[in-house]
Each structure stands twice: as C-alpha cells, then as structure tokens.
Design a protein around this motif. Structure first.
Motif, PDB file in Angstrom:
ATOM      1  N   UNK A 132       0.829  -1.202   0.000  1.00 20.37           N
ATOM      2  CA  UNK A 132       0.000   0.000   0.000  1.00 20.37           C
ATOM      3  C   UNK A 132       0.865   1.255   0.000  1.00 20.37           C
ATOM      4  N   UNK A 133       1.983   1.223   0.699  1.00 20.94           N
ATOM      5  CA  UNK A 133       2.850   2.389   0.723  1.00 20.94           C
ATOM      6  C   UNK A 133       3.542   2.594  -0.624  1.00 20.94           C
ATOM      7  N   UNK A 134       3.935   1.501  -1.281  1.00 18.73           N
ATOM      8  CA  UNK A 134       4.551   1.614  -2.604  1.00 18.73           C
ATOM      9  C   UNK A 134       3.564   2.193  -3.613  1.00 18.73           C
ATOM     10  N   UNK A 135       2.322   1.756  -3.525  1.00 15.92           N
ATOM     11  CA  UNK A 135       1.313   2.288  -4.428  1.00 15.92           C
ATOM     12  C   UNK A 135       1.044   3.764  -4.141  1.00 15.92           C
ATOM     13  N   UNK A 136       1.120   4.137  -2.865  1.00 22.65           N
ATOM     14  CA  UNK A 136       0.916   5.541  -2.526  1.00 22.65           C
ATOM     15  C   UNK A 136       2.057   6.401  -3.056  1.00 22.65           C
ATOM     16  N   UNK A 137       3.288   5.899  -2.996  1.00 24.40           N
ATOM     17  CA  UNK A 137       4.428   6.626  -3.565  1.00 24.40           C
ATOM     18  C   UNK A 137       4.252   6.775  -5.071  1.00 24.40           C
ATOM     19  N   UNK A 138       3.776   5.703  -5.737  1.00 26.14           N
ATOM     20  CA  UNK A 138       3.508   5.801  -7.175  1.00 26.14           C
ATOM     21  C   UNK A 138       2.433   6.840  -7.462  1.00 26.14           C
ATOM     22  N   UNK A 139       1.420   6.904  -6.591  1.00 26.07           N
ATOM     23  CA  UNK A 139       0.372   7.910  -6.747  1.00 26.07           C
ATOM     24  C   UNK A 139       0.943   9.312  -6.594  1.00 26.07           C
ATOM     25  N   UNK A 140       1.871   9.503  -5.663  1.00 28.72           N
ATOM     26  CA  UNK A 140       2.512  10.803  -5.484  1.00 28.72           C
ATOM     27  C   UNK A 140       3.329  11.189  -6.709  1.00 28.72           C
TER      28      UNK A 140
END
Length: 356
Positions: free
Chosen positions: A33-41
């Motif tokens: 979930x954190x990796x996906x959030x970084x990708x979203x950023x």
C-alpha cells in the motif's frame, strides 16, 4: 496569472516532497500500500510539473504519468482498506485503456473521427470514473467491520476529500469546463491543500495502518490454527490491558454458543451481548486477538467449523453450500473466498485431500 499558478504549484510540490519524506523515513522495506501511494505521489508530481514544461519529449513522459492518477488511487484504496488485496494481472487492463489509449491517440492523431474520439478518449474517461467510483466503494465498504480505529477515520477522510477531489477535478477538466481559463489556474490550489492534509494524516496515523504485522499470542485464540494469509497486527505496548473476563465471554459466545453462525452479526450486536462499549470491543479484538477486521474474526470460526465438517466421513455427502450456510456464510462465493484465503485451496479440494 502565471505568478499565481507558480505559487500554487510550488506550494503543492513542497507538500508532495514532504509527504514523500514522511513515507521514506523508515529504513526497512515498505508495504504494498505504501509503494502504491508513492507511485500515486509521482503521478501527482507529473500533473503538477506539466505547466512548467515546454519540451515535447518531457511532456510525452509526463502526460501518460498524470493519467495514472485514477488507476493508482483505485489500487491504493484497495490495498489499504482490503486486508486480502493482491495485485492481479487483469488489473493492468484499466491502466492500458486509461493511459495508453489517450496517450497514443494524442501523439498519433487517432482521434480525428467521431469513432476515434469515442474509442481513444471518451472510453478511457468513462473507465476513469468507474475506477474512482470503485475506489470510493472499497473505501466505504465494511466501514463498521474495520477494527483499526485510525483506519476507520482514514476511510472517511479519503472518501470525503481525496476521492471527491480527484472525481471533481476530472469531471471539471473533461466534461464541465474543458477550456475555461480560471480552471487552468485554480485547479492547483486544492492539490496543495489535499497534500497538506495528507501530511497531517501521515504525522498522526500509526504505522499499522500501512503495515500488517504478526499476530500476538493470546489464550483466547490458541485453539484456532493461525491462517496463512490472515491480516493481523501486533498489540501495542501502550494499549490498555485486556480484561480476561471479556476474553472469556468472547470465547464462550464463539466456541460455546457458536454465535458466529448468525448471518449479519455485527460488532455492535456482539458488544451488546457482552455488555461492553463497541469501541472497547474493537480494541480488544484488534489488540488482544490480533484481528484487523471483524468479518475476518468471524470467518476464522466459520472456516474452522467448515474444515471439521468437510473432513468428516459422516458428512461426505453433505453439500458444500449447506455447510457454508450452516457456518454463517451468506453465499457460496463468500465462503469459497474466505476458505481459500484461509486454507489456500477450495473447500472441494480440501474435502478430497482430507477424505483421501
């Protein structure tokens, strides 16, 4: 007006950088979930930088990156709020349609005809709205079953602010005001506000919102075999003491009275039977028994009963559906999913392996 845009974008980028630093401060590996959030950023960064870029080659890179925002928001919401989330190959299809289609059409001039507009631009726009609606559904689904108090609050924050903002921005850009000058300027102001609020959330919320850790050892759940894919969380040291009488009451209701067989049983109803406040029961099941979701807590007992009956030779002719309904599942599909998440195989395959 250009100065105003620069101010908005600069503030948004500063908040985005701070948000990234807050996420990367841990020296160890990061959750999905954190990796996906970084990708979203990163996709948000592409959206913010585009007005400052004039080179065609740079815009050719940034344009498809910014179109990933709806899809990444969908995947991130799924990974954060669904404890059984796994990345699947089919989830690449929305990305191909929403990112590749309009990008290829823009640079190859494929949208000149009406059919081209429909296929290369309007279809991806429609799918973007579907993904955003899907993400909001995931965020709001099973809100009452979530045992992490901070994550329950996070659901409201995400659905009320970020999801609505992305939805409204895409609708304004592509449907309502496609060529209005004021939107080209003021669209960047809410982005900075959203990122600022996001940083406040990252500073407040604990790491167990992103990270799923090993369950604690508890007397109340030692008789139930640990599920290989169960999503649980360690008991924090500062957590209030877990009353033994409450654990005994839960054990009696679950193992003795088999209350989990009641379809639609809510945590509020269970709290009334134990005569305890609902918010305290959430903390006890989460910290004392190691569960992040109330429905998963019930399904552990339901799957255990189903395993015993499926492995019994006296019930080898009993239909799997009957066993599922008797254990408290609403449908065969929900039973199959919960059973496979727990045992790594279908109920039918489990029965064959045990009887043979």
């Amino acid at each position: 007006m250009s100065n105003l845009i620069d101010i908005f974008i600069s503030f948004s980028l500063s908040q985005l950088l701070l948000c990234t630093v807050l996420l990367l401060r841990r020296p160890t590996g990061h959750a999905l979930s954190e990796k996906l959030f970084i990708a979203l950023l990163l996709a948000d960064a592409a959206y913010l930088i585009i007005p400052w870029v004039s080179a065609d080659w740079a815009r050719a890179i940034l344009y498809p990156a910014q179109t990933m925002v709806p899809g990444l928001f969908w995947l991130f919401s799924y990974s954060l709020f669904d404890d059984h989330f796994r990345l699947r190959p089919w989830q690449l299809i929305p990305f191909i349609i929403t990112v590749v289609f309009p990008t290829a059409a823009t640079f190859a001039d494929l949208g000149e005809s009406q059919i081209g507009q429909l296929l290369w631009f309007q279809l991806p726009q429609f799918i973007e709205f579907v993904l955003l609606g899907w993400a909001l559904k995931v965020i709001l689904a099973h809100w009452q079953d979530d045992l992490l108090e901070q994550r329950r609050n996070l659901r409201i924050w995400f659905s009320a602010f970020i999801g609505f903002y992305i939805f409204a921005l895409i609708a304004a850009q592509q449907l309502l005001f496609p060529s209005v000058e004021w939107l080209a300027i003021w669209q960047y102001a809410p982005a900075g506000v959203m990122l600022f609020l996001c940083n406040c959330v990252l500073l407040e919320f604990k790491q167990d919102v992103f990270y799923q850790q090993a369950p604690p050892v508890s007397q109340a759940n030692t008789e139930i075999e640990t599920e290989p894919n169960a999503s649980k969380v360690e008991r924090p040291q500062e957590q209030e003491e877990i009353p033994e009488e409450v654990l005994d009451a839960i054990s009696q209701l679950m193992e003795g009275d088999k209350i989990y067989r009641e379809m639609g049983l809510t945590i509020g109803q269970l709290a009334e039977k134990i005569e305890i406040q609902e918010y305290r029961l959430r903390r006890i099941i989460n910290a004392g028994l190691g569960h992040r979701n109330f429905n998963d807590f019930l399904n552990r007992y339901r799957v255990q009963e189903a395993c015993e009956r499926l492995a019994s030779k006296t019930e080898q002719d009993t239909a799997v559906l009957n066993i599922a309904l008797d254990a408290g599942f609403r449908s065969l599909s929900s039973f199959n999913k919960a059973f496979k998440d727990s045992q790594g195989m279908t109920p039918t395959a489990y029965r064959k392996s045990q009887l043979n």
